[in-house]
Design a protein around this motif. Sequence first.
Motif, PDB file in Angstrom:
ATOM      1  N   GLU A 190      81.276 -45.531 -80.495  1.00  0.00           N
ATOM      2  CA  GLU A 190      82.293 -45.459 -79.456  1.00  0.00           C
ATOM      3  C   GLU A 190      83.100 -44.170 -79.569  1.00  0.00           C
ATOM      4  OE1 GLU A 190      85.115 -45.705 -76.548  1.00  0.00           O
ATOM      5  OE2 GLU A 190      83.116 -46.582 -76.682  1.00  0.00           O
ATOM      6  N   ALA A 191      83.374 -43.731 -80.791  1.00  0.00           N
ATOM      7  CA  ALA A 191      84.089 -42.470 -80.974  1.00  0.00           C
ATOM      8  C   ALA A 191      83.293 -41.314 -80.383  1.00  0.00           C
ATOM      9  CB  ALA A 191      84.357 -42.230 -82.460  1.00  0.00           C
TER      10      ALA A 191
ATOM     11  N   MET B 243      84.418 -39.070 -77.153  1.00  0.00           N
ATOM     12  CA  MET B 243      84.463 -37.602 -77.213  1.00  0.00           C
ATOM     13  C   MET B 243      83.661 -36.993 -76.068  1.00  0.00           C
ATOM     14  SD  MET B 243      83.438 -35.066 -80.370  1.00  0.00           S
ATOM     15  CE  MET B 243      84.734 -35.800 -81.386  1.00  0.00           C
ATOM     16  N   SER B 244      82.501 -37.589 -75.779  1.00  0.00           N
ATOM     17  CA  SER B 244      81.686 -37.107 -74.670  1.00  0.00           C
ATOM     18  C   SER B 244      82.426 -37.269 -73.349  1.00  0.00           C
ATOM     19  CB  SER B 244      80.363 -37.866 -74.631  1.00  0.00           C
ATOM     20  OG  SER B 244      79.584 -37.472 -73.525  1.00  0.00           O
ATOM     21  N   CYS B 245      83.093 -38.401 -73.171  1.00  0.00           N
ATOM     22  CA  CYS B 245      83.875 -38.637 -71.953  1.00  0.00           C
ATOM     23  C   CYS B 245      84.984 -37.603 -71.827  1.00  0.00           C
ATOM     24  CB  CYS B 245      84.446 -40.056 -71.987  1.00  0.00           C
ATOM     25  SG  CYS B 245      85.431 -40.515 -70.553  1.00  0.00           S
TER      26      CYS B 245
ATOM     27  N   PRO C 187      79.964 -42.404 -70.685  1.00  0.00           N
ATOM     28  CA  PRO C 187      78.903 -43.014 -71.488  1.00  0.00           C
ATOM     29  C   PRO C 187      79.267 -44.388 -72.045  1.00  0.00           C
ATOM     30  CG  PRO C 187      79.935 -41.205 -72.670  1.00  0.00           C
ATOM     31  CD  PRO C 187      80.470 -41.154 -71.276  1.00  0.00           C
ATOM     32  N   SER C 188      80.546 -44.771 -72.000  1.00  0.00           N
ATOM     33  CA  SER C 188      80.935 -46.089 -72.504  1.00  0.00           C
ATOM     34  C   SER C 188      80.784 -47.185 -71.456  1.00  0.00           C
ATOM     35  CB  SER C 188      82.391 -46.075 -72.999  1.00  0.00           C
ATOM     36  OG  SER C 188      82.510 -45.344 -74.189  1.00  0.00           O
TER      37      SER C 188
ATOM     38  N   SER D 113      86.087 -46.804 -65.186  1.00  0.00           N
ATOM     39  CA  SER D 113      84.731 -47.079 -65.663  1.00  0.00           C
ATOM     40  C   SER D 113      84.600 -48.494 -66.208  1.00  0.00           C
ATOM     41  CB  SER D 113      84.338 -46.080 -66.758  1.00  0.00           C
ATOM     42  OG  SER D 113      85.181 -46.206 -67.886  1.00  0.00           O
ATOM     43  N   TRP D 114      85.615 -49.317 -65.975  1.00  0.00           N
ATOM     44  CA  TRP D 114      85.500 -50.704 -66.400  1.00  0.00           C
ATOM     45  C   TRP D 114      84.643 -51.468 -65.395  1.00  0.00           C
ATOM     46  CZ3 TRP D 114      87.812 -54.424 -63.188  1.00  0.00           C
ATOM     47  CH2 TRP D 114      88.777 -53.966 -62.286  1.00  0.00           C
TER      48      TRP D 114
END
Length: 294
Positions: free
Chosen positions: A43-44, A48-50, A126-127, A203-204
């Motif tokens: 998730e970290a 970071m990608s987000c 990505p999450s 993004s939920w």
Amino acid sequence: MSVSFLSRSGRRAGFTLVELLVVIAIIGVLIALLLPAVQQAREAARRMSCTNQLKQLGLALHNYHDTTKSFPYGSRGSGNQVGWHVAILPFIEQGNLFDQMDMTVDFHAGVNAPFRETRMEPFLCPSSPSEKADDNSAHFTTHYYGVMGPTGTNPASGTAYQENTSGSHGGFSKEGAWSHDEVHKMRDITDGTSNTFFLGEISWTQRNGNATRYRPWSRGGRTNNFMAPCKNVAQPINADFIALFNDMSYGSNHPGGCMFALGDASVRFVAETVNYDTLLSMASCGGGETATLD
């Protein structure tokens, strides 16, 4: 019962069944302890990608402004009806895709229809487990939206924020960096770019039976109806309810909050526990509020 083997001395040695079961239990406990750490690390990395993607979108908006001397339309209610996602394609290394689109016709006209089925990774968190639009399983959506501005009461002045309430899906705030059928310039951000939300994350997927209403990333808006690429700040982060289409709450699958890109292209993670007046103040580009995230 035991499991045995011959030692070098020739005498038989081994583990009892109880000892083996204890070893297996210890291994199971270690795996159980390790899995959450692995998930947190993943998730970290996704977070970071987000953050990096929102940063790139913020920089693309600055490059767009440097080129055209204004920011893009939030969306158009007439003409091609596209929004800011389409406008910045040449500034996120998607110029070839932009050149293939026909900007003289509607975003859902036949010639432009195939682009809704193009997966745009720069627009996807990505999450989030959901990348598709709700109107068609073949269409890809976006998780990053322009912050149209706040609705309700200005916490600094005590007066109502300006809003076009003629829309049937929640109206359009007139207090933010994005507008329907209107462009803004850097000079219009009088509260300061470092104090103003430009982009926010939605993004939920679903909470308490309430789902988001995603639309294709290439979709713009309609006059006096709705604006797909931008949303008002009209409720708290990760709100458990869905109001009108333009008032869909910002939020994410990152634990505890979501990402926002500010006007200076910096990116901040904003906790769902943030004071609501602060959230409104940061969504306004010229309301004179003094609240900041610090």
